[in-house]
Design an enzyme around this catalytic site. Structure first.
Site, PDB file in Angstrom:
ATOM      1  N   PRO A   4      14.768 -32.236  15.717  1.00 54.99           N
ATOM      2  CA  PRO A   4      13.381 -31.853  15.475  1.00 54.99           C
ATOM      3  C   PRO A   4      12.976 -31.794  14.005  1.00 54.99           C
ATOM      4  O   PRO A   4      11.880 -31.326  13.694  1.00 54.99           O
ATOM      5  CB  PRO A   4      13.320 -30.456  16.087  1.00 54.99           C
ATOM      6  CG  PRO A   4      14.687 -29.899  15.850  1.00 54.99           C
ATOM      7  CD  PRO A   4      15.635 -31.063  15.969  1.00 54.99           C
ATOM      8  N   HIS A  62      11.769 -28.103   9.932  1.00 54.58           N
ATOM      9  CA  HIS A  62      11.723 -28.180  11.392  1.00 54.58           C
ATOM     10  C   HIS A  62      10.273 -28.425  11.805  1.00 54.58           C
ATOM     11  O   HIS A  62       9.378 -27.639  11.497  1.00 54.58           O
ATOM     12  CB  HIS A  62      12.235 -26.860  11.988  1.00 54.58           C
ATOM     13  CG  HIS A  62      12.558 -26.940  13.445  1.00 54.58           C
ATOM     14  ND1 HIS A  62      11.628 -27.236  14.400  1.00 54.58           N
ATOM     15  CD2 HIS A  62      13.734 -26.734  14.111  1.00 54.58           C
ATOM     16  CE1 HIS A  62      12.191 -27.217  15.601  1.00 54.58           C
ATOM     17  NE2 HIS A  62      13.478 -26.933  15.446  1.00 54.58           N
ATOM     18  N   HIS A  63      10.052 -29.517  12.539  1.00 56.77           N
ATOM     19  CA  HIS A  63       8.697 -29.961  12.842  1.00 56.77           C
ATOM     20  C   HIS A  63       7.937 -29.016  13.778  1.00 56.77           C
ATOM     21  O   HIS A  63       6.698 -29.033  13.816  1.00 56.77           O
ATOM     22  CB  HIS A  63       8.744 -31.371  13.463  1.00 56.77           C
ATOM     23  CG  HIS A  63       7.538 -32.189  13.185  1.00 56.77           C
ATOM     24  ND1 HIS A  63       6.306 -31.649  12.880  1.00 56.77           N
ATOM     25  CD2 HIS A  63       7.369 -33.544  13.154  1.00 56.77           C
ATOM     26  CE1 HIS A  63       5.432 -32.624  12.690  1.00 56.77           C
ATOM     27  NE2 HIS A  63       6.046 -33.776  12.840  1.00 56.77           N
ATOM     28  N   ALA A  64       8.647 -28.175  14.512  1.00 56.02           N
ATOM     29  CA  ALA A  64       7.962 -27.256  15.430  1.00 56.02           C
ATOM     30  C   ALA A  64       7.213 -26.161  14.685  1.00 56.02           C
ATOM     31  O   ALA A  64       6.237 -25.607  15.196  1.00 56.02           O
ATOM     32  CB  ALA A  64       8.960 -26.634  16.403  1.00 56.02           C
ATOM     33  N   ASP A 124       4.400 -28.570   9.745  1.00 57.53           N
ATOM     34  CA  ASP A 124       3.819 -29.878   9.993  1.00 57.53           C
ATOM     35  C   ASP A 124       3.606 -30.618   8.672  1.00 57.53           C
ATOM     36  O   ASP A 124       3.828 -30.062   7.577  1.00 57.53           O
ATOM     37  CB  ASP A 124       2.493 -29.720  10.744  1.00 57.53           C
ATOM     38  CG  ASP A 124       2.119 -30.976  11.523  1.00 57.53           C
ATOM     39  OD1 ASP A 124       3.003 -31.828  11.746  1.00 57.53           O
ATOM     40  OD2 ASP A 124       0.938 -31.109  11.918  1.00 57.53           O
TER      41      ASP A 124
END
Length: 215
Positions: A24, A185-187, A190
């Site tokens: 991710p 971490h893309h969660a 952004d």
């Protein structure tokens, strides 16, 4: 520390989408103009590495999403996050971790960092405190003006600590540049947040007196 609750359905879907991935994380590498920063550090007799660590940590602490961490599928926000960065040691040819508590006061942070770097030179550490996630993992790679970076890390269980690295300075078009790599971490982070991060770094490097003061 506080809990983050996504009240917007689309933001929750964004979190769930990326949090369910095996890989991710994403990484952006770009060059930061440090033409004004380096002579300022020299004229004020400020150590280059500790000053860069301070600026990197300040930019991260100024953006809430860089202080978000994933725990058991939910998100918490730390009041501040602490830089843990690599330093050389006298014991061997591999690095030691060096953790310095973040403070917005540049003078105090840099003084503390210099003391901790000296201590790690003869008493290296390779362990972070167990069950803590209020870190920023930083590393210098002064041998190469890199154009990309990939960090070793655990994907399961989730590791949402940002990794930020800087490389060998170089001259181009009459300016001095520093490669900077930001892995997140893309969660929780952004593209817009990473964009803001680079903008902050550029602002601080262009006007170092406003952020480092005349120490």
């Amino acid at each position: 520390m506080k809990s983050i609750h996504f009240t917007n359905p689309h933001r929750r879907k964004h979190f769930d989408f990326f949090n369910g991935m095996n890989h991710p994380h994403f990484n952006i590498t770009a060059n930061v103009d440090i033409t004004q920063l380096l002579p300022y550090l020299k004229s004020n007799e400020l150590p280059t590495s500790s000053s860069i660590v301070y600026l990197i940590a300040k930019a991260a602490n100024d953006i809430p999403e860089f202080r978000w961490r994933i725990r058991d599928g939910e998100v918490v926000e730390h009041q501040s996050v602490q830089p843990s960065f690599t330093v050389p040691t006298e014991e061997t040819d591999v690095f030691s971790f060096c953790t310095v508590a973040y403070t917005a006061d540049a003078r105090i942070f840099i003084e503390n960092a210099q003391k901790q770097i000296a201590a790690m030179g003869t008493n290296p550490s390779f362990e972070d405190e167990e069950h803590r996630d209020d870190y920023l993992f930083l590393s210098a790679f002064p041998w190469v003006s890199f154009t990309g970076m990939q960090h070793a890390m655990h994907y399961h269980p989730c590791d949402s600590i940002p990794r930020i690295s800087w490389g060998k300075f170089f001259e181009q078009d009459g300016k001095i540049w520093m490669p900077l790599s930001v892995q997140v971490h893309h969660a929780v982070v952004d593209g817009i947040h990473v964009g803001r991060y680079f903008q902050l770094m550029e602002q601080m490097a262009a006007l170092p007196r406003n952020f480092l003061g005349a120490i």
